[in-house]
Scaffold this active site. Structure first.
Site, PDB file in Angstrom:
ATOM      1  CB  SER A 112      -0.943   0.065   1.266  1.00  0.00           C
ATOM      2  OG  SER A 112      -2.035  -0.901   0.746  1.00  0.00           O
ATOM      3  N   GLY A 352       2.236  -1.116   4.260  1.00  0.00           N
ATOM      4  CA  GLY A 352       1.688  -1.796   3.563  1.00  0.00           C
ATOM      5  C   GLY A 352       2.095  -3.179   3.659  1.00  0.00           C
TER       6      GLY A 352
END
Length: 402
Positions: A112, A352
């Site tokens: 992410s 992430g």
């Protein structure tokens, strides 16, 4: 990709699917992944730690990183930029099958962290007058969302849209473990089979669907593939030679670290982590398919926060945050970036995870310290998570007082 961001020192930052869903269907993985990655062979994981000769890393950090490896993570690397000095290190191996030591320059999947790159491109398009933060998504993507006339671009970027997170749908896993290539619109359609989490603009909930839609917005407005826009607007101007967007192939370019899932999810003959490097990341796309190195990620965030990629008014929009959880006031989310307040001040960045990899990248606005850390086991067991959290806290803030 990330199911939920959080304190990189305290909370796991997510996986390609929620861990609960992953565990429920873990019995499917050994057979379905048979062709996706090689079986592990070779020597046991060596206790090898490779340090850049120019790095200035104290013995305490060496101990911390070796602790991550001792907790069962195949490889971990860290890069710290502090007052013009670069400290970088790596521990463990790049590939369990060969035992080759991991080096700090290795490329990894950054999950992410991709979201900050995508949000930056969206904001550049806003600056060009081609998108507007407070206009509805349906203006550019008619028919994609059933209520696209009420969800704004801003609400996508700061996770206040109420869109269901498609990664929470168990149907996604079957395609992932078959190594299917997903079309982004297919991922949105999967989310659209579920009700909204809340009316747009009335709450906050981390949803990877927001960034799939944001990627489609970029393509609709520019008429170019997302990867080309990332290359043209960010990667090439900043000289990020280690960063790429191989969204539909499991092949990682250049020197890279292999990523693994733990043996309790995919049993192996030797009880060692299972190599999932060959899984394509199309299920993550604009939400988490980027490949990069610690050096490139560090350069990106320092350039972003320093105003190289966005003019001051747009950077101010990026840094305009909403509360994630009233019970955790130290965590706020901007436009593709998280603001975390901890014992060393205010940090901006993202974390992430995607099958086999975890990454975090944070820049401290008070000290200017930039930290990037990556590891090659996800989802990681509790002992590994604790070792990673301890290491992250110390590289971000220094040793805590006794």
């Amino acid at each position: 990709m990330t199911t939920r961001p959080g304190n990189p020192r305290e909370r796991k930052t997510g996986t390609a699917l929620p861990v609960a869903a992953f565990l429920v269907t873990a019995m499917l993985v050994p057979s379905l992944l048979a062709g996706a990655a090689p079986a592990l062979a070779g020597p046991a994981t060596p206790r090898v730690t490779e340090w850049d000769p120019a790095a200035r890393i104290d013995p305490e950090l060496r101990t911390l990183l070796d602790g991550v490896i001792a907790a069962g993570v195949p490889g971990a690397l860290v890069r710290v930029g502090d007052h013009g000095r670069i400290h970088q290190a790596a521990a463990g191996v790049t590939d369990l099958a060969t035992g080759a030591p991991l080096r700090p320059r290795a490329r990894v999947r950054v999950g992410s962290v991709t979201k900050t790159f995508v949000a930056t491109v969206v904001l550049q398009l806003v600056g060009e007058g081609r998108l507007a933060l407070d206009r509805p998504v349906g203006r550019w993507l008619p028919g994609l969302l059933r209520d696209g006339d009420t969800i704004t671009v801003r609400q996508l970027l700061n996770h206040t849209s109420g869109l269901f997170d498609y990664t929470a749908d168990p149907a996604l896993l079957a395609g992932i473990v078959q190594n299917r290539v997903f079309d982004p619109a297919e991922l949105v359609a999967l989310a659209e089979t579920h009700p909204r989490s809340f009316p747009p603009g009335t709450g906050w909930e981390y949803s990877n669907t927001n960034y799939i839609v944001a990627g489609l917005l970029i393509e609709a407005v520019t008429r170019h593939p997302l990867g080309e826009e990332l290359q043209h607007r960010i990667l090439r101007p900043l000289g990020l030679a280690d960063t790429s967007f191989p969204a539909t192939t499991g092949d990682l370019p250049g020197y890279h670290a292999h990523g693994y899932v733990p043996p309790d999810l995919v049993p192996t003959a030797g009880g060692r982590p299972y190599d999932v490097t060959g899984l394509n990341p199309s299920h993550a796309w604009a939400a988490g398919a980027l490949v990069s190195s610690a050096r490139d990620v560090s350069r990106f965030y320092q350039s972003l926060m320093g105003g190289e990629l966005l003019r001051a008014p747009l950077l101010a929009q990026l840094r305009t945050t909403v509360a994630e959880n009233p019970a955790a006031p130290g965590f706020r989310y901007g436009l593709g970036i998280e603001r975390v307040q901890d014992r060393c001040g205010v940090n901006w960045g993202h974390s992430g995870a995607i099958f086999g990899y975890q990454t975090m990248a944070f820049w401290n606005e008070d000290t200017g310290r930039m930290v990037v850390m990556a590891s090659t086991l996800d989802p990681a067991p509790a002992a590994a998570e604790a070792a990673l959290a301890k290491t992250a806290d110390e590289v971000l803030c220094g040793p805590s007082s006794p």
